[in-house]
Design a protein around this motif. Structure first.
Motif, mmCIF file in Angstrom:
data_model
loop_
_atom_site.group_PDB
_atom_site.id
_atom_site.type_symbol
_atom_site.label_atom_id
_atom_site.label_comp_id
_atom_site.label_asym_id
_atom_site.label_seq_id
_atom_site.Cartn_x
_atom_site.Cartn_y
_atom_site.Cartn_z
ATOM 1 N N PHE A 183 99.589 0.559 7.223
ATOM 2 C CA PHE A 183 99.705 -0.432 8.168
ATOM 3 C C PHE A 183 98.243 -0.155 9.209
ATOM 4 O O PHE A 183 98.007 -1.066 9.847
ATOM 5 C CB PHE A 183 100.894 -0.209 8.655
ATOM 6 C CG PHE A 183 102.113 -0.701 7.797
ATOM 7 C CD1 PHE A 183 102.215 -1.929 7.874
ATOM 8 C CD2 PHE A 183 103.086 0.019 7.551
ATOM 9 C CE1 PHE A 183 103.259 -2.662 6.950
ATOM 10 C CE2 PHE A 183 104.148 -0.544 6.740
ATOM 11 C CZ PHE A 183 104.201 -1.739 6.629
ATOM 12 N N LEU A 184 97.900 0.825 9.172
ATOM 13 C CA LEU A 184 96.737 1.056 9.998
ATOM 14 C C LEU A 184 95.489 0.346 9.835
ATOM 15 O O LEU A 184 94.985 0.006 10.604
ATOM 16 C CB LEU A 184 96.360 2.744 10.129
ATOM 17 C CG LEU A 184 95.277 3.041 10.950
ATOM 18 C CD1 LEU A 184 95.732 2.749 12.635
ATOM 19 C CD2 LEU A 184 95.124 4.753 10.882
ATOM 20 N N GLU B 191 107.595 12.650 2.879
ATOM 21 C CA GLU B 191 106.572 12.910 3.784
ATOM 22 C C GLU B 191 105.218 11.983 3.304
ATOM 23 O O GLU B 191 104.484 11.465 3.968
ATOM 24 C CB GLU B 191 106.202 14.330 3.977
ATOM 25 C CG GLU B 191 105.166 14.681 4.978
ATOM 26 C CD GLU B 191 104.953 15.989 5.203
ATOM 27 O OE1 GLU B 191 103.957 16.482 5.523
ATOM 28 O OE2 GLU B 191 106.089 16.796 5.336
ATOM 29 N N ARG C 72 105.673 8.094 3.689
ATOM 30 C CA ARG C 72 105.302 7.816 4.976
ATOM 31 C C ARG C 72 104.285 7.856 5.507
ATOM 32 O O ARG C 72 103.967 6.975 6.258
ATOM 33 C CB ARG C 72 106.441 8.557 6.024
ATOM 34 C CG ARG C 72 107.816 8.295 6.226
ATOM 35 C CD ARG C 72 108.317 9.151 7.394
ATOM 36 N NE ARG C 72 108.313 10.608 7.232
ATOM 37 C CZ ARG C 72 109.143 11.290 6.576
ATOM 38 N NH1 ARG C 72 110.275 10.782 5.917
ATOM 39 N NH2 ARG C 72 108.953 12.591 6.672
ATOM 40 N N GLY C 73 103.241 8.891 4.924
ATOM 41 C CA GLY C 73 101.886 8.923 5.283
ATOM 42 C C GLY C 73 101.135 7.842 4.612
ATOM 43 O O GLY C 73 100.108 7.260 5.148
ATOM 44 N N CYS C 74 101.376 7.456 3.202
ATOM 45 C CA CYS C 74 100.937 6.358 2.823
ATOM 46 C C CYS C 74 101.148 5.087 3.427
ATOM 47 O O CYS C 74 100.313 4.063 3.570
ATOM 48 C CB CYS C 74 101.441 6.345 1.500
ATOM 49 S SG CYS C 74 100.541 5.040 0.266
ATOM 50 N N CYS C 75 102.368 4.714 3.703
ATOM 51 C CA CYS C 75 102.747 3.412 4.724
ATOM 52 C C CYS C 75 102.138 3.550 5.954
ATOM 53 O O CYS C 75 101.535 2.556 6.101
ATOM 54 C CB CYS C 75 104.243 3.567 4.759
ATOM 55 S SG CYS C 75 105.163 3.147 3.426
ATOM 56 N N ASN C 76 101.869 4.714 6.587
ATOM 57 C CA ASN C 76 101.234 4.828 7.782
ATOM 58 C C ASN C 76 99.644 4.285 7.620
ATOM 59 O O ASN C 76 99.258 3.571 8.503
ATOM 60 C CB ASN C 76 101.254 5.972 8.442
ATOM 61 C CG ASN C 76 100.589 6.082 9.825
ATOM 62 O OD1 ASN C 76 99.356 5.867 9.804
ATOM 63 N ND2 ASN C 76 101.520 6.417 10.877
ATOM 64 N N ASP C 77 99.048 4.957 6.643
ATOM 65 C CA ASP C 77 97.676 4.622 6.464
ATOM 66 C C ASP C 77 97.601 3.127 5.931
ATOM 67 O O ASP C 77 96.508 2.492 6.352
ATOM 68 C CB ASP C 77 97.271 5.440 5.158
ATOM 69 C CG ASP C 77 95.914 5.355 5.184
ATOM 70 O OD1 ASP C 77 94.896 5.236 6.225
ATOM 71 O OD2 ASP C 77 95.437 5.066 3.875
#
Length: 169
Positions: A165-166, A155, A158-163
């Motif tokens: 790419f955002l 989790e 995924r949160g780090c990757c999401n941040d």
């Protein structure tokens, strides 16, 4: 440049001679038994005090450390008070980052006994230097384990990757 021994002598004697100071401890890389030593390491010092106001109001207590050529306080416009959520807690803790004309650096702070007991200014790199009143906690020897790189959970990854790419756009 003053030696490590000379600097510790000044740090401890300043604490010892000031009745407002109850204890002093070292934190940071000089308290880390695994950190390589070099002349550029700063001295991360915390004085446990009865109150913080008199230290903030009159900086002459720092005179024994030498001539300051650069100083940053936690409430400076580009200071670190906001980053660490310290801006509104001056009555409990306050600190200065100092560079002296001989090249030595001290990050020195004052904190009340209550703030020290909460432990918000320390991690496991805690090494008592002076304890006039027996107020310092009895902790295990300093360790740098709080700074070890740890594999993130799924989790968190995924949160780090999401941040990433955002904000990369």
């Amino acid at each position: 440049m003053r030696t490590e021994k000379e600097m510790f002598h000044i740090i401890i004697n300043t604490a010892r001679s000031d009745d407002r100071v109850l204890a002093a401890y070292l934190k940071g890389s000089r308290a880390n038994p695994n950190a390589p030593r070099d002349i550029y390491q700063d001295f991360d010092i915390m004085y446990v005090v009865k109150e913080t106001e008199s230290f903030r109001a009159d900086l002459s207590w720092m005179d024994p450390f030498g001539k300051v050529i650069l100083k940053q306080e936690q409430d400076d416009v580009f200071g670190y008070g906001d980053r660490f959520g310290l801006r509104s807690h001056y009555d409990r803790t306050y600190s200065w980052l100092l560079i002296f004309e001989d090249g030595n650096r001290i990050d020195i702070g004052v904190e009340t006994v209550e703030a020290m007991r909460e432990g918000s200014n320390r991690n496991k790199l805690f090494l008592p230097l002076l304890d006039k009143t027996g107020c310092l906690p009895k902790l295990p020897p300093p360790t740098d384990e709080d700074f070890y790189v740890r594999k993130p959970g799924a989790e968190q990854f995924r949160g780090c990757c999401n941040d990433f790419f955002l904000v990369s756009l």
